[in-house]
Design a protein around this motif. Structure first.
Motif, short mmCIF file in Angstrom:
data_model
loop_
_atom_site.label_atom_id
_atom_site.label_comp_id
_atom_site.label_asym_id
_atom_site.label_seq_id
_atom_site.Cartn_x
_atom_site.Cartn_y
_atom_site.Cartn_z
N ARG A 1 5.73 -9.09 43.24
CA ARG A 1 5.04 -6.94 41.36
C ARG A 1 5.48 -6.06 42.36
O ARG A 1 5.09 -6.13 43.81
N TRP A 2 4.83 -4.94 41.66
CA TRP A 2 5.07 -3.91 42.58
C TRP A 2 4.24 -2.74 41.37
O TRP A 2 4.22 -3.33 40.91
N SER A 3 3.53 -1.49 41.95
CA SER A 3 2.13 -1.45 41.70
C SER A 3 2.69 0.09 41.90
O SER A 3 2.78 0.29 43.46
N HIS A 4 2.01 1.57 41.53
CA HIS A 4 1.76 2.77 42.01
C HIS A 4 0.37 3.11 41.60
O HIS A 4 -0.28 2.21 40.35
N ILE A 5 -0.38 3.15 42.87
CA ILE A 5 -1.78 3.18 42.39
C ILE A 5 -1.96 4.64 42.67
O ILE A 5 -1.24 5.75 42.73
N SER B 1 0.82 1.83 37.20
CA SER B 1 2.37 0.87 36.83
C SER B 1 1.83 0.21 37.26
O SER B 1 1.79 0.00 38.70
N ASN B 2 2.52 -1.01 36.87
CA ASN B 2 2.24 -2.55 37.41
C ASN B 2 3.32 -3.37 36.73
O ASN B 2 3.74 -3.83 35.90
N TYR C 1 -7.31 3.33 40.13
CA TYR C 1 -6.48 2.94 39.19
C TYR C 1 -4.58 2.77 40.01
O TYR C 1 -4.58 3.50 40.83
N GLN C 2 -4.06 1.48 38.44
CA GLN C 2 -3.19 1.71 39.12
C GLN C 2 -2.16 3.05 38.30
O GLN C 2 -2.30 2.87 36.24
#
Length: 68
Positions: free
Chosen positions: A50-54, A34-35, A31-32
């Motif tokens: 785009r930037w995301s954190h897993i 943030s995105n 799951y992420q």
């Protein structure tokens, strides 16, 4: 998404000793957390960057406690 966290253990009758085993994200859900779009980064194929954190994968451990 949903995450399953569990904890189970045993404790002595006088509450001095405790041992527990635990698990976070027991089903190993991907799951992420943030995105978001990166502002002013230009356009690549019609889409901005785009930037995301897993989120954390499955994590298990054992905890021991002694109270005095």
């Amino acid at each position: 998404y949903e995450l399953l966290n569990m904890r189970g253990g045993v404790r002595s009758q006088d509450d001095k000793y405790e041992v527990a085993i635990w698990c976070r994200n027991c089903t190993n859900e991907i799951y992420q957390t943030s995105n978001f779009a990166i502002p002013f980064d230009g356009v690549i194929l019609g889409h901005g960057a785009r930037w995301s954190h897993i989120g954390e994968p499955r994590f298990v451990g054992i905890t021991g406690t002694y109270r005095f």
